[in-house]
Design a protein around this motif. Structure first.
Motif: not given
Length: 199
Positions: A45-64
């Motif tokens: 939606q926002f097409q950001p430059d950077i996405c900061i992502m945790d790994i262990e999250m519900p629904e989909k992990t940060g790695l997925e």
């Protein structure tokens, strides 16, 4: 202005990160997600430059999520408590530009984001140590055979030098390729050099 999406399932951490980055004059947090699925849709939606992502999250992990947004024009930085080499290797395959640990000083995050925007890759030193200190799966005899291969010796020369039969040398070589999960001698040598396994 560096536009950022943050994905973090701990609300307090999500809020703190957002406030911290919004204090930087050249950064703006345009979206906050509490799971990997939301992160993907915010990036689209926002097409950001950077996405900061945790790994262990519900629904989909940060790695997925990182694997899914790999083709989009958004650089992913993993920010996690987990210094696991398996996670790290998967992150590298997903094209992640940074892998930082949550116990790093907070001012490091903003400078890491700027470095990634300049085209650099940033990985926590602990993880680099893990990757390079991986155990060599080869036995002493297999190491000796591979070192002779690396010296340019052929099967007969190796057999003579180690006082074994040429068939035995071939067996050793096929075991080496299996253990290192490579398809030929050159790849075996390259991988061993990369991991610092040669004397």
């Amino acid at each position: 202005m560096i536009r950022i999406v943050i994905a973090e399932d701990q609300r307090m951490m999500l809020g703190a990160l957002g406030s911290l980055l919004n204090l930087e004059e050249d950064m703006e947090v345009v979206g906050k997600a509490s799971n990997g699925e939301e992160a993907i849709s915010l990036v689209k939606q926002f097409q950001p430059d950077i996405c900061i992502m945790d790994i262990e999250m519900p629904e989909k992990t940060g790695l997925e999520a990182a694997e899914e947004i790999k083709g989009l024009d958004c650089k992913v930085i993993i920010l996690t408590t987990f210094a696991r080499s398996g996670y790290f290797q998967r992150a590298i395959k997903a094209g992640v530009k940074g892998y930082l640990l949550k116990d790093s000083p907070s001012e490091e995050l903003a400078s890491s984001i700027r470095s990634v925007m300049e085209g650099r890759r940033l990985y926590a030193p602990e993880l680099m140590d893990d990757v390079y200190s991986e155990e060599n799966p080869l036995t002493d005899r297999e190491k000796a055979v591979l070192e002779l291969v690396a010296d340019g010796k052929n099967t007969k020369e190796i057999a003579d030098q180690l006082s074994i039969k040429t068939g035995t040398v071939r067996n050793y070589i096929s075991q080496i390729l299996d253990k290192l999960e490579v398809t030929n001698r050159i790849e075996a040598i390259t991988q061993s050099r990369k991991k610092g396994w040669f004397k």
